[in-house]
Design a protein around this motif. Structure first.
Motif, PDB file in Angstrom:
ATOM      1  N   THR A  61       0.627  -1.107   0.077  1.00  0.00           N
ATOM      2  CA  THR A  61       0.025   0.174  -0.102  1.00  0.00           C
ATOM      3  C   THR A  61       0.904   1.249  -0.044  1.00  0.00           C
ATOM      4  O   THR A  61       0.638   2.262  -0.488  1.00  0.00           O
ATOM      5  CB  THR A  61      -1.017   0.095   1.206  1.00  0.00           C
ATOM      6  OG1 THR A  61      -1.546  -1.137   1.253  1.00  0.00           O
ATOM      7  CG2 THR A  61      -1.850   1.167   1.292  1.00  0.00           C
ATOM      8  N   ALA A  64       2.557   1.487  -3.517  1.00  0.00           N
ATOM      9  CA  ALA A  64       1.484   1.786  -4.549  1.00  0.00           C
ATOM     10  C   ALA A  64       1.161   3.099  -4.553  1.00  0.00           C
ATOM     11  O   ALA A  64       0.610   3.639  -5.318  1.00  0.00           O
ATOM     12  CB  ALA A  64       0.519   0.987  -4.449  1.00  0.00           C
ATOM     13  N   GLN A  66      -0.694   4.785  -2.122  1.00  0.00           N
ATOM     14  CA  GLN A  66      -1.800   5.087  -1.581  1.00  0.00           C
ATOM     15  C   GLN A  66      -1.910   5.509  -0.043  1.00  0.00           C
ATOM     16  O   GLN A  66      -2.765   6.382   0.378  1.00  0.00           O
ATOM     17  CB  GLN A  66      -2.859   3.678  -1.614  1.00  0.00           C
ATOM     18  CG  GLN A  66      -2.915   3.254  -2.998  1.00  0.00           C
ATOM     19  CD  GLN A  66      -3.516   1.513  -2.875  1.00  0.00           C
ATOM     20  OE1 GLN A  66      -3.044   1.092  -2.071  1.00  0.00           O
ATOM     21  NE2 GLN A  66      -4.205   1.449  -4.125  1.00  0.00           N
ATOM     22  N   TRP A 438      -6.675   0.768  -9.105  1.00  0.00           N
ATOM     23  CA  TRP A 438      -5.900   1.311  -7.947  1.00  0.00           C
ATOM     24  C   TRP A 438      -6.924   1.969  -6.851  1.00  0.00           C
ATOM     25  O   TRP A 438      -6.424   1.821  -5.661  1.00  0.00           O
ATOM     26  CB  TRP A 438      -5.049   2.480  -8.690  1.00  0.00           C
ATOM     27  CG  TRP A 438      -4.058   3.256  -7.509  1.00  0.00           C
ATOM     28  CD1 TRP A 438      -2.788   2.499  -7.469  1.00  0.00           C
ATOM     29  CD2 TRP A 438      -3.971   4.430  -7.261  1.00  0.00           C
ATOM     30  NE1 TRP A 438      -2.355   3.427  -6.314  1.00  0.00           N
ATOM     31  CE2 TRP A 438      -2.940   4.539  -6.340  1.00  0.00           C
ATOM     32  CE3 TRP A 438      -4.852   5.202  -6.881  1.00  0.00           C
ATOM     33  CZ2 TRP A 438      -2.432   5.606  -5.650  1.00  0.00           C
ATOM     34  CZ3 TRP A 438      -5.004   6.310  -6.381  1.00  0.00           C
ATOM     35  CH2 TRP A 438      -3.774   6.550  -5.642  1.00  0.00           C
ATOM     36  N   THR A 442      -7.414   0.249  -2.879  1.00  0.00           N
ATOM     37  CA  THR A 442      -6.948   1.156  -1.571  1.00  0.00           C
ATOM     38  C   THR A 442      -7.856   0.641  -0.453  1.00  0.00           C
ATOM     39  O   THR A 442      -8.944   0.378  -0.214  1.00  0.00           O
ATOM     40  CB  THR A 442      -7.299   2.502  -1.828  1.00  0.00           C
ATOM     41  OG1 THR A 442      -6.942   2.897  -3.206  1.00  0.00           O
ATOM     42  CG2 THR A 442      -6.885   3.462  -0.656  1.00  0.00           C
ATOM     43  N   SER A 449      -2.244  -3.960  -5.222  1.00  0.00           N
ATOM     44  CA  SER A 449      -1.878  -2.515  -5.734  1.00  0.00           C
ATOM     45  C   SER A 449      -0.550  -2.298  -6.335  1.00  0.00           C
ATOM     46  O   SER A 449      -0.215  -1.679  -7.392  1.00  0.00           O
ATOM     47  CB  SER A 449      -2.210  -1.662  -4.655  1.00  0.00           C
ATOM     48  OG  SER A 449      -3.713  -1.621  -4.167  1.00  0.00           O
ATOM     49  N   TYR A 453       0.693  -1.772  -9.856  1.00  0.00           N
ATOM     50  CA  TYR A 453       1.364  -0.251 -10.341  1.00  0.00           C
ATOM     51  C   TYR A 453       2.541  -0.753 -11.113  1.00  0.00           C
ATOM     52  O   TYR A 453       3.115  -0.010 -12.007  1.00  0.00           O
ATOM     53  CB  TYR A 453       1.609   0.275  -8.910  1.00  0.00           C
ATOM     54  CG  TYR A 453       2.552   1.478  -9.095  1.00  0.00           C
ATOM     55  CD1 TYR A 453       2.272   2.784  -9.483  1.00  0.00           C
ATOM     56  CD2 TYR A 453       4.078   1.392  -8.876  1.00  0.00           C
ATOM     57  CE1 TYR A 453       3.063   3.983  -9.768  1.00  0.00           C
ATOM     58  CE2 TYR A 453       4.930   2.518  -9.139  1.00  0.00           C
ATOM     59  CZ  TYR A 453       4.347   3.606  -9.641  1.00  0.00           C
ATOM     60  OH  TYR A 453       5.358   4.736  -9.823  1.00  0.00           O
TER      61      TYR A 453
END
Length: 509
Positions: A61, A64, A66, A438, A442, A449, A453
Protein backbone atom coordinates in the motif's frame (compact mmCIF):
# COMPACT_ATOMS: atom_id res chain seq x y z
CA UNK A 1 8.48 -26.87 10.39
CA UNK A 2 4.94 -27.08 11.75
CA UNK A 3 5.46 -29.75 14.39
CA UNK A 4 4.75 -27.56 17.38
CA UNK A 5 1.55 -25.98 16.07
CA UNK A 6 0.30 -29.27 14.67
CA UNK A 7 0.88 -30.95 18.02
CA UNK A 8 -1.24 -28.30 19.75
CA UNK A 9 -4.03 -28.71 17.22
CA UNK A 10 -3.80 -32.44 17.58
CA UNK A 11 -4.22 -32.14 21.34
CA UNK A 12 -7.41 -30.14 20.81
CA UNK A 13 -8.70 -32.77 18.41
CA UNK A 14 -7.82 -35.61 20.78
CA UNK A 15 -9.36 -33.85 23.76
CA UNK A 16 -12.71 -33.99 22.00
CA UNK A 17 -12.45 -37.78 21.62
CA UNK A 18 -10.76 -38.69 24.89
CA UNK A 19 -13.60 -40.98 25.96
CA UNK A 20 -13.19 -43.26 22.98
CA UNK A 21 -11.63 -46.66 23.64
CA UNK A 22 -9.16 -46.19 20.78
CA UNK A 23 -7.57 -43.31 22.65
CA UNK A 24 -6.40 -45.78 25.29
CA UNK A 25 -5.15 -48.35 22.78
CA UNK A 26 -2.05 -49.92 24.35
CA UNK A 27 -0.55 -50.39 20.89
CA UNK A 28 -0.28 -46.63 20.38
CA UNK A 29 3.32 -45.47 20.43
CA UNK A 30 3.54 -42.90 23.28
CA UNK A 31 6.67 -41.41 21.72
CA UNK A 32 5.06 -40.64 18.35
CA UNK A 33 3.88 -37.11 17.65
CA UNK A 34 0.07 -37.02 17.34
CA UNK A 35 -1.35 -35.92 14.01
CA UNK A 36 -3.70 -32.97 13.71
CA UNK A 37 -6.96 -33.34 11.85
CA UNK A 38 -7.04 -31.44 8.52
CA UNK A 39 -10.14 -29.43 9.45
CA UNK A 40 -8.37 -27.88 12.45
CA UNK A 41 -5.30 -27.16 10.35
CA UNK A 42 -7.35 -25.48 7.61
CA UNK A 43 -9.02 -23.10 10.06
CA UNK A 44 -5.70 -22.09 11.55
CA UNK A 45 -4.12 -21.81 8.09
CA UNK A 46 -6.81 -19.41 6.84
CA UNK A 47 -6.38 -17.16 9.86
CA UNK A 48 -2.60 -17.28 9.45
CA UNK A 49 -2.95 -16.27 5.79
CA UNK A 50 -4.86 -13.16 6.84
CA UNK A 51 -2.15 -12.17 9.31
CA UNK A 52 0.63 -12.79 6.78
CA UNK A 53 -1.13 -10.88 4.00
CA UNK A 54 -1.68 -7.96 6.34
CA UNK A 55 2.10 -7.50 6.54
CA UNK A 56 2.71 -7.78 2.79
CA UNK A 57 -0.30 -5.58 2.06
CA UNK A 58 1.03 -2.81 4.28
CA UNK A 59 4.28 -2.51 2.34
CA UNK A 60 2.43 -2.74 -0.95
CA UNK A 61 0.00 0.00 0.00
CA UNK A 62 2.91 2.36 0.68
CA UNK A 63 4.78 1.52 -2.50
CA UNK A 64 1.62 1.80 -4.57
CA UNK A 65 1.37 5.41 -3.38
CA UNK A 66 -1.89 4.99 -1.49
CA UNK A 67 -0.57 5.36 2.06
CA UNK A 68 2.42 6.98 3.67
CA UNK A 69 3.71 7.26 7.22
CA UNK A 70 2.14 9.61 9.70
CA UNK A 71 4.34 12.24 11.33
CA UNK A 72 4.83 11.76 15.03
CA UNK A 73 6.78 8.56 14.36
CA UNK A 74 10.42 8.38 13.32
CA UNK A 75 10.40 8.13 9.54
CA UNK A 76 11.11 4.65 8.21
CA UNK A 77 13.96 5.03 5.75
CA UNK A 78 13.54 1.34 4.98
CA UNK A 79 10.10 2.03 3.52
CA UNK A 80 10.38 5.57 2.25
CA UNK A 81 14.05 5.98 1.29
CA UNK A 82 14.23 2.38 0.07
CA UNK A 83 17.23 1.61 2.26
CA UNK A 84 16.60 -2.08 2.69
CA UNK A 85 18.62 -5.29 2.60
CA UNK A 86 17.95 -9.02 2.55
CA UNK A 87 17.18 -8.72 6.25
CA UNK A 88 14.06 -6.67 5.52
CA UNK A 89 10.65 -7.64 4.14
CA UNK A 90 11.00 -11.30 4.96
CA UNK A 91 7.49 -12.42 4.12
CA UNK A 92 9.06 -15.55 2.65
CA UNK A 93 9.32 -17.59 5.86
CA UNK A 94 5.78 -16.94 7.06
CA UNK A 95 4.31 -17.64 3.62
CA UNK A 96 6.14 -20.95 3.26
CA UNK A 97 5.22 -21.88 6.82
CA UNK A 98 1.58 -21.23 5.89
CA UNK A 99 1.93 -23.19 2.65
CA UNK A 100 3.04 -26.20 4.68
CA UNK A 101 -0.33 -26.04 6.45
CA UNK A 102 -2.29 -26.14 3.21
CA UNK A 103 -0.10 -28.94 1.88
CA UNK A 104 -0.80 -30.91 5.06
CA UNK A 105 -4.53 -30.54 4.44
CA UNK A 106 -4.17 -31.63 0.82
CA UNK A 107 -2.02 -34.63 1.77
CA UNK A 108 -4.22 -35.83 4.64
CA UNK A 109 -7.81 -34.91 3.74
CA UNK A 110 -8.56 -38.27 2.09
CA UNK A 111 -7.28 -40.30 5.04
CA UNK A 112 -9.59 -38.40 7.39
CA UNK A 113 -12.56 -38.59 5.01
CA UNK A 114 -12.44 -34.80 4.65
CA UNK A 115 -12.02 -34.58 0.88
CA UNK A 116 -14.03 -31.35 0.77
CA UNK A 117 -11.08 -29.54 2.34
CA UNK A 118 -8.73 -30.19 -0.58
CA UNK A 119 -10.35 -27.71 -2.97
CA UNK A 120 -10.17 -24.72 -0.61
CA UNK A 121 -6.61 -25.65 0.41
CA UNK A 122 -5.52 -25.80 -3.24
CA UNK A 123 -7.10 -22.40 -3.96
CA UNK A 124 -5.29 -20.82 -1.03
CA UNK A 125 -2.03 -22.52 -1.95
CA UNK A 126 -2.29 -21.02 -5.44
CA UNK A 127 -3.03 -17.57 -4.03
CA UNK A 128 0.00 -17.65 -1.75
CA UNK A 129 2.31 -18.82 -4.51
CA UNK A 130 1.01 -16.13 -6.85
CA UNK A 131 1.88 -13.54 -4.22
CA UNK A 132 5.31 -15.07 -3.56
CA UNK A 133 6.17 -14.85 -7.25
CA UNK A 134 4.97 -11.23 -7.33
CA UNK A 135 7.28 -10.41 -4.43
CA UNK A 136 10.36 -12.53 -5.20
CA UNK A 137 10.26 -13.90 -8.77
CA UNK A 138 11.70 -17.41 -9.02
CA UNK A 139 10.87 -19.39 -5.88
CA UNK A 140 10.91 -23.04 -4.72
CA UNK A 141 7.74 -24.67 -6.03
CA UNK A 142 7.86 -28.16 -7.52
CA UNK A 143 10.53 -29.25 -5.05
CA UNK A 144 9.07 -27.42 -2.04
CA UNK A 145 6.72 -28.46 0.80
CA UNK A 146 8.24 -31.93 1.00
CA UNK A 147 9.59 -31.63 4.55
CA UNK A 148 12.74 -33.70 5.09
CA UNK A 149 12.50 -35.15 1.59
CA UNK A 150 13.74 -31.85 0.19
CA UNK A 151 15.61 -29.70 2.67
CA UNK A 152 17.20 -27.51 -0.03
CA UNK A 153 14.50 -27.18 -2.70
CA UNK A 154 15.43 -25.93 -6.14
CA UNK A 155 13.89 -22.75 -7.48
CA UNK A 156 11.37 -22.85 -10.35
CA UNK A 157 11.03 -20.34 -13.15
CA UNK A 158 8.42 -17.77 -12.19
CA UNK A 159 6.57 -17.91 -15.52
CA UNK A 160 6.36 -21.69 -15.27
CA UNK A 161 4.97 -21.35 -11.74
CA UNK A 162 2.26 -19.00 -12.97
CA UNK A 163 1.25 -21.51 -15.63
CA UNK A 164 1.28 -24.33 -13.09
CA UNK A 165 -0.99 -22.32 -10.79
CA UNK A 166 -3.64 -22.24 -13.50
CA UNK A 167 -3.44 -26.04 -13.70
CA UNK A 168 -3.56 -26.31 -9.92
CA UNK A 169 -6.69 -24.16 -9.81
CA UNK A 170 -8.27 -26.40 -12.44
CA UNK A 171 -7.59 -29.33 -10.12
CA UNK A 172 -9.10 -27.39 -7.23
CA UNK A 173 -12.26 -26.83 -9.26
CA UNK A 174 -12.58 -30.56 -9.86
CA UNK A 175 -12.23 -31.22 -6.13
CA UNK A 176 -14.73 -28.50 -5.24
CA UNK A 177 -17.38 -29.83 -7.60
CA UNK A 178 -16.92 -33.43 -6.53
CA UNK A 179 -16.80 -32.94 -2.77
CA UNK A 180 -19.51 -30.86 -1.08
CA UNK A 181 -18.81 -30.03 2.55
CA UNK A 182 -20.17 -32.28 5.26
CA UNK A 183 -22.53 -30.05 7.25
CA UNK A 184 -20.76 -30.81 10.51
CA UNK A 185 -17.50 -29.38 9.16
CA UNK A 186 -18.60 -26.15 7.46
CA UNK A 187 -17.35 -24.25 10.52
CA UNK A 188 -13.77 -25.18 9.68
CA UNK A 189 -14.07 -23.01 6.56
CA UNK A 190 -13.88 -19.45 7.89
CA UNK A 191 -14.06 -17.93 4.42
CA UNK A 192 -17.23 -19.27 2.76
CA UNK A 193 -18.62 -21.54 5.50
CA UNK A 194 -18.45 -24.62 3.31
CA UNK A 195 -19.94 -23.08 0.17
CA UNK A 196 -17.95 -24.80 -2.56
CA UNK A 197 -19.61 -22.76 -5.31
CA UNK A 198 -18.16 -19.59 -3.85
CA UNK A 199 -14.76 -21.25 -3.54
CA UNK A 200 -15.01 -22.15 -7.23
CA UNK A 201 -15.81 -18.53 -8.05
CA UNK A 202 -12.78 -17.40 -6.06
CA UNK A 203 -10.66 -19.93 -7.96
CA UNK A 204 -11.86 -18.53 -11.30
CA UNK A 205 -11.34 -14.97 -10.12
CA UNK A 206 -7.80 -15.80 -9.03
CA UNK A 207 -7.17 -17.36 -12.44
CA UNK A 208 -8.24 -14.08 -14.05
CA UNK A 209 -5.78 -12.20 -11.84
CA UNK A 210 -2.94 -14.52 -12.82
CA UNK A 211 -3.80 -14.31 -16.52
CA UNK A 212 -4.30 -10.56 -16.78
CA UNK A 213 -1.10 -10.00 -14.81
CA UNK A 214 0.71 -11.42 -17.89
CA UNK A 215 -1.22 -9.39 -20.47
CA UNK A 216 1.63 -7.03 -21.39
CA UNK A 217 4.05 -9.86 -22.18
CA UNK A 218 4.64 -10.28 -25.88
CA UNK A 219 3.36 -13.58 -27.26
CA UNK A 220 0.98 -14.39 -24.38
CA UNK A 221 -2.29 -13.28 -26.00
CA UNK A 222 -3.29 -16.66 -27.42
CA UNK A 223 -2.57 -18.46 -24.14
CA UNK A 224 -4.49 -15.90 -22.09
CA UNK A 225 -7.52 -15.91 -24.40
CA UNK A 226 -7.66 -19.71 -24.39
CA UNK A 227 -7.55 -19.85 -20.61
CA UNK A 228 -10.16 -17.09 -20.19
CA UNK A 229 -12.51 -19.00 -22.49
CA UNK A 230 -11.91 -22.15 -20.44
CA UNK A 231 -13.00 -20.28 -17.31
CA UNK A 232 -16.20 -19.22 -19.03
CA UNK A 233 -16.85 -22.78 -20.22
CA UNK A 234 -16.26 -24.19 -16.73
CA UNK A 235 -19.42 -22.38 -15.68
CA UNK A 236 -18.98 -21.55 -11.98
CA UNK A 237 -18.52 -17.86 -12.71
CA UNK A 238 -16.67 -15.25 -10.67
CA UNK A 239 -17.00 -13.41 -7.37
CA UNK A 240 -20.00 -11.15 -7.96
CA UNK A 241 -21.40 -8.66 -5.50
CA UNK A 242 -19.56 -10.33 -2.64
CA UNK A 243 -15.94 -10.39 -1.52
CA UNK A 244 -13.80 -13.27 -0.29
CA UNK A 245 -12.76 -12.68 3.28
CA UNK A 246 -11.41 -14.54 6.30
CA UNK A 247 -13.55 -14.57 9.42
CA UNK A 248 -16.29 -12.11 10.29
CA UNK A 249 -18.96 -11.72 12.93
CA UNK A 250 -19.14 -15.50 13.38
CA UNK A 251 -15.42 -15.80 14.12
CA UNK A 252 -13.61 -12.75 15.52
CA UNK A 253 -14.27 -11.85 19.17
CA UNK A 254 -13.77 -8.82 21.40
CA UNK A 255 -11.00 -10.68 23.18
CA UNK A 256 -7.25 -10.11 23.09
CA UNK A 257 -5.73 -12.21 20.33
CA UNK A 258 -9.09 -12.86 18.67
CA UNK A 259 -9.72 -9.54 16.91
CA UNK A 260 -9.64 -8.91 13.19
CA UNK A 261 -5.87 -8.49 12.59
CA UNK A 262 -6.28 -5.09 10.86
CA UNK A 263 -8.34 -3.75 13.73
CA UNK A 264 -5.79 -5.15 16.15
CA UNK A 265 -2.84 -3.55 14.32
CA UNK A 266 -4.03 -0.01 13.56
CA UNK A 267 -7.35 0.28 15.34
CA UNK A 268 -8.10 -0.59 18.93
CA UNK A 269 -7.53 -3.27 21.51
CA UNK A 270 -10.27 -5.51 22.87
CA UNK A 271 -11.25 -2.82 25.38
CA UNK A 272 -11.54 -0.05 22.79
CA UNK A 273 -8.24 1.69 23.56
CA UNK A 274 -6.39 3.08 20.53
CA UNK A 275 -3.42 1.10 19.36
CA UNK A 276 -0.03 2.81 19.35
CA UNK A 277 0.06 2.56 15.54
CA UNK A 278 -3.38 4.10 15.07
CA UNK A 279 -1.93 7.24 13.47
CA UNK A 280 0.86 5.50 11.55
CA UNK A 281 -0.69 4.81 8.13
CA UNK A 282 -1.96 7.98 6.44
CA UNK A 283 -3.67 8.33 3.04
CA UNK A 284 -1.40 10.18 0.64
CA UNK A 285 -1.91 13.67 -0.66
CA UNK A 286 -1.91 12.24 -4.19
CA UNK A 287 -4.79 9.89 -3.36
CA UNK A 288 -6.94 12.42 -1.53
CA UNK A 289 -6.34 15.30 -3.92
CA UNK A 290 -7.22 13.06 -6.86
CA UNK A 291 -10.50 12.00 -5.28
CA UNK A 292 -11.41 15.61 -4.49
CA UNK A 293 -10.46 16.86 -7.96
CA UNK A 294 -12.75 14.31 -9.58
CA UNK A 295 -15.66 14.90 -7.19
CA UNK A 296 -15.25 11.37 -5.86
CA UNK A 297 -16.25 12.51 -2.40
CA UNK A 298 -18.46 9.58 -1.41
CA UNK A 299 -15.57 7.17 -1.67
CA UNK A 300 -13.19 9.75 -0.18
CA UNK A 301 -15.26 9.80 3.01
CA UNK A 302 -15.03 6.03 3.28
CA UNK A 303 -11.35 5.70 2.38
CA UNK A 304 -10.27 8.37 4.88
CA UNK A 305 -11.40 10.23 7.96
CA UNK A 306 -11.36 14.02 7.93
CA UNK A 307 -8.62 15.88 9.83
CA UNK A 308 -8.48 14.86 13.47
CA UNK A 309 -9.48 11.27 12.77
CA UNK A 310 -12.39 9.24 14.06
CA UNK A 311 -14.71 10.69 16.69
CA UNK A 312 -14.28 8.36 19.65
CA UNK A 313 -17.76 9.12 20.88
CA UNK A 314 -19.36 8.54 17.49
CA UNK A 315 -17.64 5.56 15.86
CA UNK A 316 -17.28 5.66 12.09
CA UNK A 317 -17.72 9.44 11.94
CA UNK A 318 -14.94 12.00 11.63
CA UNK A 319 -14.11 14.40 14.43
CA UNK A 320 -14.18 17.31 11.96
CA UNK A 321 -17.09 18.10 9.68
CA UNK A 322 -17.08 15.72 6.72
CA UNK A 323 -16.68 18.20 3.90
CA UNK A 324 -14.03 17.95 1.19
CA UNK A 325 -12.00 20.84 2.59
CA UNK A 326 -11.38 18.87 5.80
CA UNK A 327 -9.71 15.95 4.02
CA UNK A 328 -5.96 16.51 3.79
CA UNK A 329 -3.49 13.92 2.59
CA UNK A 330 0.13 13.51 3.65
CA UNK A 331 2.86 13.83 0.98
CA UNK A 332 4.54 10.48 0.35
CA UNK A 333 7.62 10.08 2.53
CA UNK A 334 7.37 13.43 4.32
CA UNK A 335 8.81 13.32 7.84
CA UNK A 336 7.48 16.49 9.48
CA UNK A 337 4.73 19.08 9.30
CA UNK A 338 1.78 16.72 8.86
CA UNK A 339 0.44 15.73 12.27
CA UNK A 340 -2.82 13.87 13.08
CA UNK A 341 -4.59 17.10 13.93
CA UNK A 342 -4.24 18.46 10.39
CA UNK A 343 -4.21 15.35 8.21
CA UNK A 344 -6.60 12.54 7.33
CA UNK A 345 -6.28 9.02 8.68
CA UNK A 346 -7.34 5.65 7.30
CA UNK A 347 -11.11 5.75 7.13
CA UNK A 348 -14.22 3.83 8.14
CA UNK A 349 -13.99 1.41 5.23
CA UNK A 350 -11.18 -0.18 7.22
CA UNK A 351 -11.33 1.03 10.83
CA UNK A 352 -14.33 1.82 13.02
CA UNK A 353 -14.15 1.67 16.80
CA UNK A 354 -16.03 -1.42 17.93
CA UNK A 355 -15.98 -3.14 14.52
CA UNK A 356 -13.45 -5.75 15.59
CA UNK A 357 -15.18 -8.59 13.73
CA UNK A 358 -15.15 -7.57 10.09
CA UNK A 359 -13.79 -10.16 7.66
CA UNK A 360 -10.23 -9.77 6.44
CA UNK A 361 -10.62 -9.37 2.69
CA UNK A 362 -8.67 -11.71 0.41
CA UNK A 363 -10.13 -10.50 -2.88
CA UNK A 364 -12.85 -8.01 -3.75
CA UNK A 365 -15.61 -8.36 -6.31
CA UNK A 366 -14.56 -4.92 -7.56
CA UNK A 367 -11.10 -6.17 -8.50
CA UNK A 368 -12.70 -9.04 -10.40
CA UNK A 369 -14.87 -6.69 -12.46
CA UNK A 370 -11.84 -4.65 -13.48
CA UNK A 371 -10.02 -7.84 -14.46
CA UNK A 372 -12.97 -8.76 -16.66
CA UNK A 373 -13.04 -5.25 -18.12
CA UNK A 374 -9.38 -5.47 -19.09
CA UNK A 375 -9.81 -8.95 -20.53
CA UNK A 376 -12.68 -7.80 -22.72
CA UNK A 377 -10.94 -4.58 -23.73
CA UNK A 378 -7.70 -6.32 -24.70
CA UNK A 379 -9.27 -9.42 -26.21
CA UNK A 380 -12.63 -8.52 -27.67
CA UNK A 381 -13.17 -12.04 -29.01
CA UNK A 382 -13.06 -13.83 -25.64
CA UNK A 383 -16.36 -15.48 -24.75
CA UNK A 384 -17.08 -13.30 -21.71
CA UNK A 385 -20.72 -12.30 -22.01
CA UNK A 386 -20.38 -8.68 -20.88
CA UNK A 387 -18.80 -5.59 -22.40
CA UNK A 388 -15.66 -3.85 -21.24
CA UNK A 389 -17.72 -0.78 -20.45
CA UNK A 390 -20.23 -2.80 -18.43
CA UNK A 391 -17.56 -4.53 -16.38
CA UNK A 392 -15.77 -1.21 -15.81
CA UNK A 393 -18.89 0.52 -14.53
CA UNK A 394 -19.78 -2.47 -12.37
CA UNK A 395 -16.24 -2.36 -10.94
CA UNK A 396 -16.80 1.21 -9.77
CA UNK A 397 -20.17 0.22 -8.32
CA UNK A 398 -18.64 -2.70 -6.42
CA UNK A 399 -15.90 -0.38 -5.15
CA UNK A 400 -18.59 1.83 -3.64
CA UNK A 401 -20.24 -1.22 -2.08
CA UNK A 402 -17.16 -2.68 -0.41
CA UNK A 403 -16.17 0.76 0.90
CA UNK A 404 -19.61 1.15 2.45
CA UNK A 405 -20.60 4.11 0.26
CA UNK A 406 -24.01 4.51 -1.35
CA UNK A 407 -23.69 2.53 -4.59
CA UNK A 408 -26.06 4.96 -6.31
CA UNK A 409 -23.15 7.41 -6.25
CA UNK A 410 -21.35 5.32 -8.85
CA UNK A 411 -23.99 6.37 -11.39
CA UNK A 412 -22.86 9.98 -11.10
CA UNK A 413 -19.77 9.27 -13.18
CA UNK A 414 -21.66 7.98 -16.20
CA UNK A 415 -21.72 10.84 -18.69
CA UNK A 416 -19.70 13.04 -16.33
CA UNK A 417 -16.94 13.59 -18.93
CA UNK A 418 -14.38 12.96 -16.19
CA UNK A 419 -11.29 11.25 -17.57
CA UNK A 420 -10.76 7.72 -16.18
CA UNK A 421 -14.20 7.80 -14.54
CA UNK A 422 -16.60 8.14 -17.46
CA UNK A 423 -15.93 5.23 -19.82
CA UNK A 424 -17.11 7.00 -22.93
CA UNK A 425 -15.07 10.13 -22.20
CA UNK A 426 -11.86 8.25 -21.31
CA UNK A 427 -9.40 8.40 -24.20
CA UNK A 428 -7.29 5.48 -22.94
CA UNK A 429 -9.62 2.72 -21.77
CA UNK A 430 -6.84 0.57 -20.27
CA UNK A 431 -5.56 3.56 -18.30
CA UNK A 432 -9.09 4.16 -17.02
CA UNK A 433 -9.33 0.54 -15.86
CA UNK A 434 -5.92 0.71 -14.16
CA UNK A 435 -6.77 3.97 -12.41
CA UNK A 436 -10.10 2.78 -11.11
CA UNK A 437 -8.63 -0.52 -9.98
CA UNK A 438 -5.95 1.38 -8.05
CA UNK A 439 -8.64 3.36 -6.24
CA UNK A 440 -10.75 0.27 -5.62
CA UNK A 441 -7.86 -1.70 -4.12
CA UNK A 442 -7.05 1.09 -1.65
CA UNK A 443 -7.30 -0.03 2.00
CA UNK A 444 -7.95 -3.66 1.00
CA UNK A 445 -5.27 -5.21 -1.18
CA UNK A 446 -1.97 -3.38 -0.95
CA UNK A 447 0.18 -6.10 -2.45
CA UNK A 448 -2.10 -6.26 -5.48
CA UNK A 449 -2.00 -2.47 -5.74
CA UNK A 450 1.79 -2.50 -5.86
CA UNK A 451 1.86 -5.37 -8.33
CA UNK A 452 -0.59 -3.60 -10.62
CA UNK A 453 1.36 -0.38 -10.27
CA UNK A 454 4.52 -2.18 -11.37
CA UNK A 455 2.69 -3.80 -14.27
CA UNK A 456 0.82 -0.75 -15.60
CA UNK A 457 2.93 2.16 -14.29
CA UNK A 458 -0.39 3.78 -13.39
CA UNK A 459 -1.34 6.03 -11.85
CA UNK A 460 1.79 8.20 -12.01
CA UNK A 461 2.40 8.73 -8.31
CA UNK A 462 4.95 11.16 -6.80
CA UNK A 463 8.39 9.98 -5.76
CA UNK A 464 9.14 9.78 -2.04
CA UNK A 465 10.27 13.08 -0.57
CA UNK A 466 13.13 11.12 0.99
CA UNK A 467 14.72 10.62 -2.46
CA UNK A 468 15.53 14.05 -3.86
CA UNK A 469 16.48 13.90 -7.53
CA UNK A 470 16.24 10.09 -7.72
CA UNK A 471 13.84 8.07 -9.83
CA UNK A 472 14.49 4.57 -8.47
CA UNK A 473 11.59 2.59 -7.06
CA UNK A 474 11.47 -0.96 -5.71
CA UNK A 475 10.48 -3.59 -8.27
CA UNK A 476 10.76 -6.59 -5.96
CA UNK A 477 12.32 -7.78 -2.68
CA UNK A 478 15.67 -9.42 -2.06
CA UNK A 479 15.65 -13.11 -1.25
CA UNK A 480 15.72 -13.17 2.57
CA UNK A 481 18.89 -13.92 4.45
CA UNK A 482 17.18 -16.86 6.18
CA UNK A 483 16.80 -18.65 2.84
CA UNK A 484 20.36 -17.72 1.91
CA UNK A 485 21.53 -19.36 5.11
CA UNK A 486 19.59 -22.60 4.69
CA UNK A 487 19.42 -22.93 0.90
CA UNK A 488 22.31 -20.76 -0.24
CA UNK A 489 23.36 -22.69 -3.32
CA UNK A 490 19.91 -22.43 -4.88
CA UNK A 491 19.53 -18.78 -3.89
CA UNK A 492 22.87 -17.88 -5.47
CA UNK A 493 21.87 -19.76 -8.62
CA UNK A 494 19.28 -17.03 -9.24
CA UNK A 495 22.08 -14.58 -10.00
CA UNK A 496 22.64 -11.08 -8.67
CA UNK A 497 19.39 -9.53 -7.51
CA UNK A 498 18.96 -5.77 -7.64
CA UNK A 499 15.49 -4.85 -6.34
CA UNK A 500 15.54 -1.67 -8.46
CA UNK A 501 16.41 -3.29 -11.78
CA UNK A 502 15.61 -7.03 -11.52
CA UNK A 503 12.02 -7.20 -12.67
CA UNK A 504 9.34 -9.81 -12.07
CA UNK A 505 8.65 -11.53 -15.40
CA UNK A 506 5.33 -9.76 -16.04
CA UNK A 507 6.83 -6.31 -15.39
CA UNK A 508 7.95 -5.58 -18.95
CA UNK A 509 8.23 -1.78 -18.79
Amino acid sequence: MKLKSLAILAFVALAGTSCQESFLDINTNPNALPTAQPNYVLTNALLTSATNMLNANETGTYWAGQWTQGNGYIISTTLFAYNFTNGDFNYWDSYYDNLQDYQFVINNADAYNQKYLKGPAKVMKAMLYQQLVDMYGNVPYSDALKATASLAPKFDDQKAIYESLITSLDEALVDLKANPFASAFTGSDIVFRGNTTKWAQLANSLKMRILIRQSKISGRDSYIKTEVNKIVSEGSGFLTGEDAGVGGTFFFLATAGKLNPIYDRWGYDANGAKRALNNYPRPTKFLIDGLKTNNDTLRLKRIAYAIGGENGGNPGVSTAKEVAANYNGTPFGVSSGYLPANTSSVGPSLLVKGDYNRPFILMTASEVQFLLAEAKQRYSDVTLSGTAKGYFEEGIKQSFRVLGANVAGAENFKGSKIQNYDWDASTDKLAAIATQKWIALTNFSGLESWSEYRRTNLPVTPQSIQLVGETKRPLRFYYPNTELGSNGTNVKAQGTIDPFTTRIFWDVD
